[in-house]
Scaffold this active site. Sequence first.
Site, mmCIF file in Angstrom:
data_model
loop_
_atom_site.group_PDB
_atom_site.id
_atom_site.type_symbol
_atom_site.label_atom_id
_atom_site.label_comp_id
_atom_site.label_asym_id
_atom_site.label_seq_id
_atom_site.Cartn_x
_atom_site.Cartn_y
_atom_site.Cartn_z
ATOM 1 N N ALA A 1 -5.884 48.444 17.637
ATOM 2 C CA ALA A 1 -5.836 49.781 17.035
ATOM 3 C C ALA A 1 -6.590 50.807 17.884
ATOM 4 O O ALA A 1 -7.507 50.470 18.628
ATOM 5 C CB ALA A 1 -6.454 49.749 15.629
ATOM 6 N N GLY B 1 -12.580 61.329 3.418
ATOM 7 C CA GLY B 1 -11.215 61.482 2.923
ATOM 8 C C GLY B 1 -10.222 60.803 3.853
ATOM 9 O O GLY B 1 -9.085 60.546 3.492
ATOM 10 N N GLN B 2 -10.689 60.492 5.061
ATOM 11 C CA GLN B 2 -9.785 59.861 6.033
ATOM 12 C C GLN B 2 -9.436 58.435 5.649
ATOM 13 O O GLN B 2 -8.474 57.863 6.145
ATOM 14 C CB GLN B 2 -10.416 59.930 7.439
ATOM 15 C CG GLN B 2 -11.455 58.856 7.779
ATOM 16 C CD GLN B 2 -12.815 59.098 7.174
ATOM 17 O OE1 GLN B 2 -12.943 59.378 5.996
ATOM 18 N NE2 GLN B 2 -13.860 58.969 7.972
ATOM 19 N N GLY B 3 -10.239 57.834 4.753
ATOM 20 C CA GLY B 3 -9.913 56.497 4.261
ATOM 21 C C GLY B 3 -10.693 55.392 4.928
ATOM 22 O O GLY B 3 -10.300 54.225 4.861
ATOM 23 N N SER B 4 -11.832 55.719 5.529
ATOM 24 C CA SER B 4 -12.582 54.681 6.243
ATOM 25 C C SER B 4 -13.077 53.584 5.304
ATOM 26 O O SER B 4 -13.160 52.425 5.683
ATOM 27 C CB SER B 4 -13.766 55.306 6.990
ATOM 28 O OG SER B 4 -14.667 55.918 6.105
ATOM 29 N N GLY C 1 -6.146 61.183 13.696
ATOM 30 C CA GLY C 1 -6.840 62.116 12.817
ATOM 31 C C GLY C 1 -6.878 63.522 13.392
ATOM 32 O O GLY C 1 -6.806 64.496 12.670
ATOM 33 N N GLU C 2 -7.017 63.611 14.691
ATOM 34 C CA GLU C 2 -7.036 64.927 15.329
ATOM 35 C C GLU C 2 -5.754 65.173 16.122
ATOM 36 O O GLU C 2 -5.363 66.310 16.340
ATOM 37 C CB GLU C 2 -8.224 65.028 16.296
ATOM 38 C CG GLU C 2 -9.554 64.892 15.600
ATOM 39 C CD GLU C 2 -10.730 64.966 16.563
ATOM 40 O OE1 GLU C 2 -10.506 64.985 17.788
ATOM 41 O OE2 GLU C 2 -11.869 65.000 16.081
ATOM 42 N N ARG D 1 -13.024 58.247 15.645
ATOM 43 C CA ARG D 1 -13.578 57.034 16.207
ATOM 44 C C ARG D 1 -13.712 55.876 15.239
ATOM 45 O O ARG D 1 -13.887 54.729 15.658
ATOM 46 C CB ARG D 1 -14.969 57.330 16.763
ATOM 47 C CG ARG D 1 -16.032 57.575 15.682
ATOM 48 C CD ARG D 1 -17.172 58.372 16.228
ATOM 49 N NE ARG D 1 -17.940 57.635 17.220
ATOM 50 C CZ ARG D 1 -18.951 56.829 16.935
ATOM 51 N NH1 ARG D 1 -19.273 56.616 15.680
ATOM 52 N NH2 ARG D 1 -19.624 56.235 17.885
#
Lengths: 758, 159
Positions: free
Chosen positions: A707, A479-482, A711-712, A521
């Site tokens: 970059a 869901g993070q979009g990787s 996320g955390e 990561r």
Amino acid sequence: MSELRVVGTSVPRTDAVAKVTGAAVYTVDVTMPDMLHARVLRSDRAHARIDDIDTSAALALPGVVAVVVGSDLSSLFPRFGHIVPDHAILAIDKVRYYGEPVALIVATDLMVAADALSLVDVRYTELPAVLDTDAALADDSALVHETGYSGVSATPVVVSEYSHRNVAHEVERGWGDPDGAFAEAHLVVETRTHHPMLYAYAMEPYNAVARFTDGALEVVSTAQHPFMVARDLARVFSLPLSQVRVTAPYVGGGYGSKSYTKVEPLTAVGAWATGRAVKLVLDVEESIYTTRADSADVVVRTGFAADGTILVRDFELVLDTGAYADNSPLVLDKAVNRCFGPYRIPNLRVRGKAVYTNTSPASSYRGFGAFQGNLAGETNIDQGAERLGIDAAELRRRNLLLRGERLMPGLRGMDADLVADLDLLVDELDAGPAPAGRLRGVGFGCAATDAGAVPSSTALVKMQSDGSIVVLTGSTELGQGSRTVLAQIAAEELGLDMAAVRVLQSDTATTPFERTTGASRTTTLTGLAVQRACADVLARLRTAAAEVWECPVDDVAVRDHSIVAGGRSMSYGETVRAWFGPGGGEVVGQGVVRRAGVLAELPPFWEIGMVGVALDIDPETGQIDVHQLVTVADVGRAINPVLVEGQDLGAATQGLGGALTEQLVYDGSQIVNANMVEYRIPRITDRPRTFTSIVAERGDGIGPHGAKGVGEGARNPLPGAVAAAVARALGVWPDSLPLNPEHVWRLARKGISQRSGT
Amino acid sequence: MPELDVSTTVNGRPVEMRLPTRLTLADFVRDRLGLTGTKVSCGMQVCGACTVLVDGDPVSACSYLACDVDGREVLTVEGLADGGELTPVQRAFVDCSALQCGFCTPGFVMAATALLRDEPHPTEEQIAHHLDGNLCRCTGYLPIVEAVLKASRAGGIDE
Ligand code: FES
Ligand code: FES
């Protein structure tokens, strides 16, 4: 950076259409031919010896195919655990927590499996239980594990290197002369905090489907780290890693709670016992009992000079790990590294224990170790500022690490401008006035966490004969979009449109190794691997063109996304076609990231957390409205700015939940609120009234185009920021979470009586 | 296991089946009809992941018996995008990045579809009130509110 085409733009998520139409496939949607369904019978006591399990009545129920109990697994390695292999797949000899799996019922139909649960008769002899860390650490306490565990022998071994045999892991770290520094300090401030147990609530519950085909094990699971799961499964069944295939389709939320092995061994044991495909889906209550976040009791003392300079910090942390270690030893390691904050600390002592208790197993949850320790560390800094009469932002400015300074000896220097981030944050915060009848409180906090985990990523890029590419990676889309970001990175490298890039993820049989999907990561490390794989493709295309043109490879160059030499030019697709001829082919590039070169130093990057809140508090009801939420995303370079903002808002909202409403409550042996009615997470009506996301791009990350991960970060300092805002509004410092209306109301009463009493 | 004959319409398609009386509507559409877009999470009418429309009204399919759709019309998320064309609500969720893991998304899309049918131009407060029965653990909700506002500007649902 003006030449960037795709990187730096908020292209739409490549998975969005599948997700709004219901076409996206999650593990819960996966079926296999001839599949059976499983349910788990769980212990109804915290600590008890298993005297006998009678499965005959359950087996007699039409439709029940197998009932598996712990003693049936003697030909297997019956436990799992990536750090300590202590976790019984099904309880052996005794149960260690209420909710522990005792029997697996496999049936042709889910309803039959459910009906059979009550037909299994388990006879127990109750044992004394240790239900909290104080009880567990008492001199004559009952032992949760009588033995230690080795990763190679199926039989438990006696190991205990720690101060108490209920300690799962113990760490001491520090430098300088803490006692001497305390003696010199102008002011010593002590703070005690209790951080409760939390539940991550990934909306897709733990579930898996497993089968054996031709002697190989295939498992589909809602797992963040399929390669780590494959390792545990290979050991359970004594299979070579090549004979274990774990795939993770779309994952319905993870946030760390789907790190490492969960229900996969149980499901695979069902398949092993029946010779058929088996699916196991837990409900929310079972998921809550499967993994929670460690609670933490922290005592911190800081010695300040009169000008606010930190001279020394001392931390003591005790984490409640529950009945099995899972990732808690690492949670403790991280808490120990993460509690004292991104400050210059000449003298430091941190002592931590992760303690086994007869409660549900604890493990990772977004930013693990960081939020538990940060609450204590940042509250303590804020209290120090108050007592010294120094503005809390100014006190931090005087102590924050500068770029290149080391938070800990041996670790990478600070790769961020923390003071600039703090200035961006505090400039934005709105101190008031509050609406009538409300009190406005403003709080903020900082964190820098050793993110990125162990660098080990390999990516493959397959150049097709029409010039489009397939990117293969073992990193999971949670869901993070990787899937989107990695496609952007590859599209940028090879001059392709997004439509020409397909990213396939997380299949241990076909996608290359990726250690984990966690610690923020992916963009940094997997992104680098993808970039390197693209470079490898180009190098191979140059070699191919040199052979086609019969010229030295040094004469062949890549220009404007074409392969050129002299006056000749071919597109990438043409090069593939010319080299392989009419039979077709593809050119495969490999990119490897490991602990070497620019990544020799750990951590790969520091993940920055800089958040602030302005809260409107009703002292009569204890009700809190989040007037404003501000986050600073110090990401070096935002590959996709909208996804960066989404990570910060999502992480901060989970932090608000943890600060304001969430906690798992044990009463005796059971969790009294193991459901989503009483475990209250943020709802849409709780959303912040305003949200400001500041994205700080200074190109200072080690990942693609400068970059670094996100996320955390925004999760970690949020509870401390909320606690400070409440304290400043009410005049009383909270020492525990959540700050729900009752808690806030009590603090408000206490504030009033303190003020009128003096 | 007691069973009943059920005749219903799902996404415009007539369905006649004999179903166990204890089968939920969620299990009916997911397991019997293969419409797995509808998700189950909390299982107790809190999270809204399982929201489908029965005769146009949003219901929690995890807590609704399949036999009770006898004679009624069911619309699931698969019934929205007709021939691949996204509805304005779906389009707005894509454009506003109003999803991450996507597990909550079908439920939100169905609930928002029902809202815009009854109230084509809702205020932010009306949107929040109407969607308070849908949980999302990933997004922090603001992009979802934005998506519903955007869909309402785009003309709500397609008829
Ligand atoms: S699954 Fe039906 S409301 Fe949560
Ligand atoms: S997008 Fe993951 S729960 Fe909403």
